[in-house]
Design a protein around this motif. Structure first.
Motif, PDB file in Angstrom:
ATOM      1  N   SER A  77     -11.913   7.613  17.867  1.00  0.00           N
ATOM      2  CA  SER A  77     -11.698   6.784  16.676  1.00  0.00           C
ATOM      3  C   SER A  77     -12.233   7.429  15.409  1.00  0.00           C
ATOM      4  CB  SER A  77     -12.331   5.402  16.865  1.00  0.00           C
ATOM      5  OG  SER A  77     -13.734   5.538  17.036  1.00  0.00           O
ATOM      6  N   SER A  78     -13.320   8.198  15.504  1.00  0.00           N
ATOM      7  CA  SER A  78     -13.859   8.841  14.304  1.00  0.00           C
ATOM      8  C   SER A  78     -12.923   9.929  13.773  1.00  0.00           C
ATOM      9  CB  SER A  78     -15.239   9.425  14.587  1.00  0.00           C
ATOM     10  OG  SER A  78     -15.155  10.426  15.585  1.00  0.00           O
ATOM     11  N   ALA A  79     -12.106  10.509  14.641  1.00  0.00           N
ATOM     12  CA  ALA A  79     -11.153  11.532  14.202  1.00  0.00           C
ATOM     13  C   ALA A  79     -10.018  10.922  13.398  1.00  0.00           C
ATOM     14  CB  ALA A  79     -10.592  12.290  15.393  1.00  0.00           C
ATOM     15  N   ALA A  80      -9.823   9.621  13.508  1.00  0.00           N
ATOM     16  CA  ALA A  80      -8.735   8.952  12.799  1.00  0.00           C
ATOM     17  C   ALA A  80      -9.112   8.579  11.374  1.00  0.00           C
ATOM     18  CB  ALA A  80      -8.314   7.699  13.560  1.00  0.00           C
ATOM     19  N   THR A  81     -10.377   8.645  11.024  1.00  0.00           N
ATOM     20  CA  THR A  81     -10.828   8.171   9.714  1.00  0.00           C
ATOM     21  C   THR A  81     -10.197   8.942   8.561  1.00  0.00           C
ATOM     22  OG1 THR A  81     -12.927   7.513  10.693  1.00  0.00           O
ATOM     23  CG2 THR A  81     -12.855   7.699   8.300  1.00  0.00           C
ATOM     24  N   PHE A  82     -10.293  10.256   8.592  1.00  0.00           N
ATOM     25  CA  PHE A  82      -9.766  11.053   7.481  1.00  0.00           C
ATOM     26  C   PHE A  82      -8.249  10.914   7.328  1.00  0.00           C
ATOM     27  CE2 PHE A  82      -8.048  15.053   5.785  1.00  0.00           C
ATOM     28  CZ  PHE A  82      -8.610  15.004   4.525  1.00  0.00           C
ATOM     29  N   PRO A  83      -7.445  11.089   8.396  1.00  0.00           N
ATOM     30  CA  PRO A  83      -6.003  10.926   8.206  1.00  0.00           C
ATOM     31  C   PRO A  83      -5.610   9.508   7.818  1.00  0.00           C
ATOM     32  CG  PRO A  83      -6.482  11.746  10.428  1.00  0.00           C
ATOM     33  CD  PRO A  83      -7.767  11.566   9.724  1.00  0.00           C
ATOM     34  N   ARG A  84      -6.340   8.516   8.308  1.00  0.00           N
ATOM     35  CA  ARG A  84      -6.024   7.126   7.959  1.00  0.00           C
ATOM     36  C   ARG A  84      -6.304   6.870   6.479  1.00  0.00           C
ATOM     37  NH1 ARG A  84      -8.730   3.416  12.006  1.00  0.00           N
ATOM     38  NH2 ARG A  84      -7.231   4.438  13.359  1.00  0.00           N
ATOM     39  N   LEU A  85      -7.430   7.368   5.986  1.00  0.00           N
ATOM     40  CA  LEU A  85      -7.747   7.194   4.562  1.00  0.00           C
ATOM     41  C   LEU A  85      -6.758   7.951   3.677  1.00  0.00           C
ATOM     42  CD1 LEU A  85     -11.642   7.411   4.532  1.00  0.00           C
ATOM     43  CD2 LEU A  85     -10.236   5.427   3.994  1.00  0.00           C
ATOM     44  N   THR A  86      -6.446   9.179   4.063  1.00  0.00           N
ATOM     45  CA  THR A  86      -5.501   9.973   3.279  1.00  0.00           C
ATOM     46  C   THR A  86      -4.135   9.295   3.228  1.00  0.00           C
ATOM     47  OG1 THR A  86      -6.655  11.990   3.931  1.00  0.00           O
ATOM     48  CG2 THR A  86      -4.429  12.235   3.064  1.00  0.00           C
ATOM     49  N   ALA A  87      -3.649   8.877   4.373  1.00  0.00           N
ATOM     50  CA  ALA A  87      -2.346   8.198   4.417  1.00  0.00           C
ATOM     51  C   ALA A  87      -2.400   6.873   3.668  1.00  0.00           C
ATOM     52  CB  ALA A  87      -1.928   7.972   5.868  1.00  0.00           C
ATOM     53  N   GLY A  88      -3.526   6.203   3.715  1.00  0.00           N
ATOM     54  CA  GLY A  88      -3.671   4.943   2.981  1.00  0.00           C
ATOM     55  C   GLY A  88      -3.583   5.143   1.479  1.00  0.00           C
ATOM     56  N   PHE A  89      -4.240   6.195   0.983  1.00  0.00           N
ATOM     57  CA  PHE A  89      -4.160   6.492  -0.448  1.00  0.00           C
ATOM     58  C   PHE A  89      -2.733   6.865  -0.857  1.00  0.00           C
ATOM     59  CE2 PHE A  89      -8.841   7.169  -0.261  1.00  0.00           C
ATOM     60  CZ  PHE A  89      -9.179   6.259  -1.254  1.00  0.00           C
ATOM     61  N   VAL A  90      -2.070   7.648  -0.018  1.00  0.00           N
ATOM     62  CA  VAL A  90      -0.681   8.030  -0.319  1.00  0.00           C
ATOM     63  C   VAL A  90       0.202   6.786  -0.302  1.00  0.00           C
ATOM     64  CG1 VAL A  90       1.327   9.318   0.535  1.00  0.00           C
ATOM     65  CG2 VAL A  90      -0.925  10.392   0.497  1.00  0.00           C
ATOM     66  N   LEU A  91       0.013   5.901   0.654  1.00  0.00           N
ATOM     67  CA  LEU A  91       0.800   4.669   0.747  1.00  0.00           C
ATOM     68  C   LEU A  91       0.597   3.796  -0.484  1.00  0.00           C
ATOM     69  CD1 LEU A  91       2.580   2.922   2.768  1.00  0.00           C
ATOM     70  CD2 LEU A  91       0.454   1.739   3.266  1.00  0.00           C
TER      71      LEU A  91
END
Length: 170
Positions: free
Chosen positions: A18-32
């Motif tokens: 789950s900790s590996a998902a933090t960076f891509p999730r935040l990046t994709a969230g900002f792009v979204l």
């Protein structure tokens, strides 16, 4: 961008760590969020509209930083419209070049690894926008250090390519 970022967020929920998902999730969230703001900018209230729609310089580069034999253009016509295709006098529009090089970066990163494709991308991008050699060199070194940071801190094998360097170099 909307579909890609939504897909990226969706896929982060399938990560085993789950900790590996933090960076891509935040990046994709900002792009979204940024994409949604741009899509619906005409419906936004004035303060938010001006933040989203008005042009802003992210990086201020002095004319002294540019390298080349070109002289600054005359402002003889005093028109508000700029008829040039590129801000640095290139034959294609800067956004088209950025799109092409981003796709090339993805393909090269797949082939040789992101760690090795990143400095190449930064170098070509800096040459296109006629940055000084000192600035290009610093940015290339920073791109390598960021890649090594991801390699070391997160244990990502970004030194591997899927066509070349398949065993990794580091």
């Amino acid at each position: 961008m909307l579909v890609a970022s939504g897909y990226m967020i969706w896929e982060t929920f399938n990560f085993g760590i789950s900790s590996a998902a933090t960076f891509p999730r935040l990046t994709a969230g900002f792009v979204l969020i940024g994409t949604l703001l741009l899509v619906f900018r005409s419906y936004l209230p004035d303060p938010l509209y001006s933040f989203v729609a008005e042009s802003a310089d992210l990086i201020n580069v002095d004319d002294d930083e540019l390298v080349g034999d070109e002289e600054p253009a005359d402002d003889a016509d005093d028109g508000d419209e700029d008829d040039s295709i590129s801000t640095v006098g290139r034959p294609i529009h800067d956004s088209l070049f950025t799109s092409i090089i981003a796709v090339g970066y993805g393909i090269l990163g797949y082939a040789i690894g992101i760690l090795w494709a990143s400095p190449i991308f930064v170098f070509v991008y800096g040459l296109w926008f006629k940055l000084s050699w000192k600035v290009i060199l610093v940015l290339v070194v920073v791109s390598i250090l960021i890649g090594l940071g991801f390699y070391e801190a997160l244990g990502l094998r970004i030194d591997r390519g899927n066509i070349f360097f398949t065993e990794g170099i580091l």
